[in-house]
Motif scaffolding. Structure first.
Motif, short mmCIF file in Angstrom:
data_model
loop_
_atom_site.label_atom_id
_atom_site.label_comp_id
_atom_site.label_asym_id
_atom_site.label_seq_id
_atom_site.Cartn_x
_atom_site.Cartn_y
_atom_site.Cartn_z
N ARG A 341 37.29 35.81 32.12
CA ARG A 341 37.45 36.95 33.02
C ARG A 341 38.95 37.11 33.23
O ARG A 341 39.56 36.36 33.99
CB ARG A 341 36.72 36.69 34.34
N PHE A 342 39.51 38.07 32.50
CA PHE A 342 40.97 38.16 32.39
C PHE A 342 41.52 39.21 33.37
O PHE A 342 41.09 40.36 33.33
CB PHE A 342 41.35 38.55 30.96
N PRO A 343 42.45 38.82 34.23
CA PRO A 343 43.02 39.80 35.17
C PRO A 343 43.89 40.83 34.45
O PRO A 343 44.62 40.50 33.52
CB PRO A 343 43.86 38.93 36.12
N GLN A 344 43.77 42.09 34.88
CA GLN A 344 44.53 43.18 34.26
C GLN A 344 45.85 43.35 35.01
O GLN A 344 46.04 44.28 35.79
CB GLN A 344 43.71 44.48 34.32
N GLY A 347 51.88 39.80 32.87
CA GLY A 347 52.15 38.36 32.92
C GLY A 347 50.91 37.49 32.83
O GLY A 347 51.02 36.26 32.73
N ALA A 348 49.70 38.09 32.85
CA ALA A 348 48.48 37.29 32.82
C ALA A 348 48.36 36.49 31.52
O ALA A 348 48.02 35.31 31.53
CB ALA A 348 47.26 38.18 33.01
N LEU A 349 48.66 37.16 30.41
CA LEU A 349 48.56 36.47 29.13
C LEU A 349 49.58 35.34 29.04
O LEU A 349 49.27 34.25 28.55
CB LEU A 349 48.77 37.47 27.98
N ARG A 373 37.69 47.22 37.34
CA ARG A 373 38.99 47.88 37.25
C ARG A 373 40.12 46.89 37.07
O ARG A 373 41.09 47.16 36.36
CB ARG A 373 39.21 48.69 38.53
N ASN A 374 39.98 45.72 37.72
CA ASN A 374 41.07 44.76 37.71
C ASN A 374 40.87 43.58 36.76
O ASN A 374 41.73 42.70 36.68
CB ASN A 374 41.30 44.22 39.13
N PHE A 375 39.71 43.54 36.09
CA PHE A 375 39.42 42.41 35.21
C PHE A 375 38.79 42.90 33.90
O PHE A 375 38.17 43.97 33.86
CB PHE A 375 38.45 41.41 35.88
N GLY A 376 38.97 42.12 32.84
CA GLY A 376 38.34 42.42 31.56
C GLY A 376 37.76 41.16 30.95
O GLY A 376 38.26 40.05 31.17
N SER A 377 36.67 41.31 30.17
CA SER A 377 36.07 40.17 29.47
C SER A 377 36.77 40.00 28.12
O SER A 377 36.81 40.94 27.32
CB SER A 377 34.57 40.39 29.26
N VAL A 378 37.30 38.82 27.89
CA VAL A 378 38.07 38.55 26.67
C VAL A 378 37.46 37.37 25.92
O VAL A 378 37.21 36.31 26.50
CB VAL A 378 39.55 38.25 27.01
N LEU A 379 37.21 37.59 24.62
CA LEU A 379 36.76 36.50 23.75
C LEU A 379 37.99 35.78 23.23
O LEU A 379 38.87 36.39 22.62
CB LEU A 379 35.94 37.06 22.58
N ALA A 403 38.24 32.00 35.52
CA ALA A 403 36.78 32.07 35.37
C ALA A 403 36.45 32.28 33.89
O ALA A 403 36.97 33.20 33.25
CB ALA A 403 36.20 33.22 36.20
N TYR A 404 35.60 31.41 33.35
CA TYR A 404 35.29 31.53 31.92
C TYR A 404 33.93 30.89 31.62
O TYR A 404 33.37 30.15 32.45
CB TYR A 404 36.38 30.86 31.08
N GLN A 405 33.44 31.16 30.42
CA GLN A 405 32.21 30.55 29.94
C GLN A 405 32.43 30.06 28.51
O GLN A 405 32.95 30.80 27.66
CB GLN A 405 31.05 31.57 29.95
N ASP A 406 32.05 28.82 28.24
CA ASP A 406 32.12 28.26 26.89
C ASP A 406 30.87 28.71 26.13
O ASP A 406 29.75 28.35 26.49
CB ASP A 406 32.17 26.73 26.97
N ILE A 407 31.05 29.54 25.09
CA ILE A 407 29.89 30.07 24.35
C ILE A 407 29.75 29.45 22.96
O ILE A 407 28.95 29.91 22.14
CB ILE A 407 29.99 31.60 24.21
#
Length: 418
Positions: A341-344, A347-349, A373-379, A403-407
């Motif tokens: 769950r990547f903040p938009q 500097g986040a990256l 609006r403020n977050f994106g799902s990133v693989l 916040a993340y999930q190991d898939i």
């Protein structure tokens, strides 16, 4: 009445018309690794790089010897059986028709055509093997031809049994086989070799090696009858059979279920890469099954024993190598996939990359969608040099509040996004 062993001996002598015995080689690397004396029966060194040529040759030989007016032969296969069939058609100067699914890789079509030359016609029918096989059967009946099955016929089994005949004669003097590891698909090879050794009254333990995603022999032995699998993982295409052959199972039905080892597909990939990098041996997935099964035996159980491993084939399409390497890394714990769950925000990256260690590398970074609006799902795919590094990363991610999930091992999600 001719015994099975006598028939196999004659088949072995006849097959010398095509090629010499495939070597039985002690492998120093595997012997050191296991503490056993590991010998590889190199069927990947036959003229068609698999043992399938043996059964096809024996079927042709016996059909022609029976005085049948055999002018046309048919097979349905997208792999090693087709190539062995084609080679034998050319050897006997007989016309053959090979039915293959439309989805067959061009490399396999080209190799089959190369082996058969002008004696073989290739017909592409259906998207899946079942449709292709039905078309081959219908053509065989309408044309009055001879269908050459891949495993479910006594003459095929007798031909495959020549592998056992050669092993028995190739072992160093004074040494006997404590254990033979055999790959299993339809069961023709396993049925032939075990029957031959039983006839010779050799006290050898047999281990049958199946892909985890296609346990047709294991399930059938547990049920006490042939079982047809509802679904099959086709990754190990040379051994991904939904139902063990009727005639092979007749020979194998008295073995216990614990004589079967189910080989995880991803672990198998690690073995393929290991044999390629260390020994320079190119193996197809089915050809590596029996080698991989060595990992299931504790060193103390097999130390000092003589173990024969049948390497059934080396027809590997190198276009599959990236997938094999990927699976191997995942099995060894050196590559994982996460959905973060990547903040938009600016500097986040950079903040995320700062959590990685010197041996960690981003192998994939892809936005799946903006969850809000403020977050994106990133693989994110991460490779590392030591599996323990992922424990360090997990701690850093937690402390930094990511916040993340190991898939990695989630078959459903991974199958959709990786």
């Amino acid at each position: 009445m001719t015994s099975f062993s006598d028939g196999v001996a004659r088949a072995a002598q006849a097959i010398r018309e095509l090629f010499p015995e495939t070597p039985l080689q002690e492998n120093s690397y595997l012997s050191r690794k296991t503490g056993a004396h590991v010998f590889l029966k190199r069927e990947d060194l036959s003229p068609v790089r698999s043992y399938k040529i043996r059964g096809a040759f024996n079927f042709f030989r016996k059909t022609l010897a029976a005085g049948n007016a055999a002018e046309l032969f048919v097979c349905a296969s997208a792999g090693n059986h087709a190539q062995g069939f084609a080679f034998v058609c050319r050897h006997f100067g007989k016309k053959g028709v090979v039915f293959m699914p439309v989805t067959t890789p061009q490399q396999k079509i080209n190799k089959t055509r190369l082996f058969g030359g002008e004696f073989v016609e290739i017909r592409l029918v259906g998207d899946f093997f079942d449709a292709c096989y039905r078309a081959a059967q219908e053509f065989t009946e309408s044309a009055g031809a001879h269908m050459v099955p891949p495993f479910d016929h006594k003459d095929i089994i007798e031909g495959q049994a020549t592998v056992g005949y050669e092993i028995a004669g190739q072992l160093p003097q004074g040494r006997s086989a404590d254990m033979i590891l055999l790959p299993v698909g339809g069961g023709g090879l396993a049925a032939g070799v075990t029957h031959y050794f039983a006839d010779q009254e050799r006290d050898t333990r047999f281990i049958f090696c199946e892909p985890s995603g296609a346990p047709s022999l294991a399930d059938s032995l547990r049920a006490g009858k042939r079982v047809k699998l509802e679904a099959v993982d086709t990754f190990v295409d040379g051994a991904a059979v939904a139902e063990i052959g009727r005639e092979p199972f007749r020979h194998l039905k008295d073995f216990t279920p614990d004589s079967v080892r189910l080989i995880p597909e991803n672990r198998l990939c690690a073995t393929m890469i290991e044999m390629l990098n260390i020994e320079g041996v190119v193996l197809e997935p089915a050809g590596a099954l029996a080698i991989d099964a060595l990992k299931d035996f504790p060193r103390k159980e097999i130390r000092g024993k003589t173990i024969i491993v049948v390497v059934s084939g080396g027809n590997f399409d190198f276009e599959r190598l990236p997938d094999v390497k990927e699976r191997a890394l995942r099995f060894e714990g050196l590559k994982k996939y996460f959905v973060f769950r990547f903040p938009q925000r600016p500097g986040a990256l950079r903040d995320f990359l700062g959590l990685l260690g010197p041996d960690d590398d981003i192998a994939r970074f892809e936005y799946l969608k903006k969850s809000a609006r403020n977050f994106g799902s990133v693989l994110i795919g991460i490779e590392t040099k030591d599996a323990k590094n992922f424990n360090v990363l997990a701690k850093r991610f937690h402390e930094a509040g990511w916040a993340y999930q190991d898939i990695t091992d989630n078959e459903t999600i991974a199958g959709l996004v990786i």
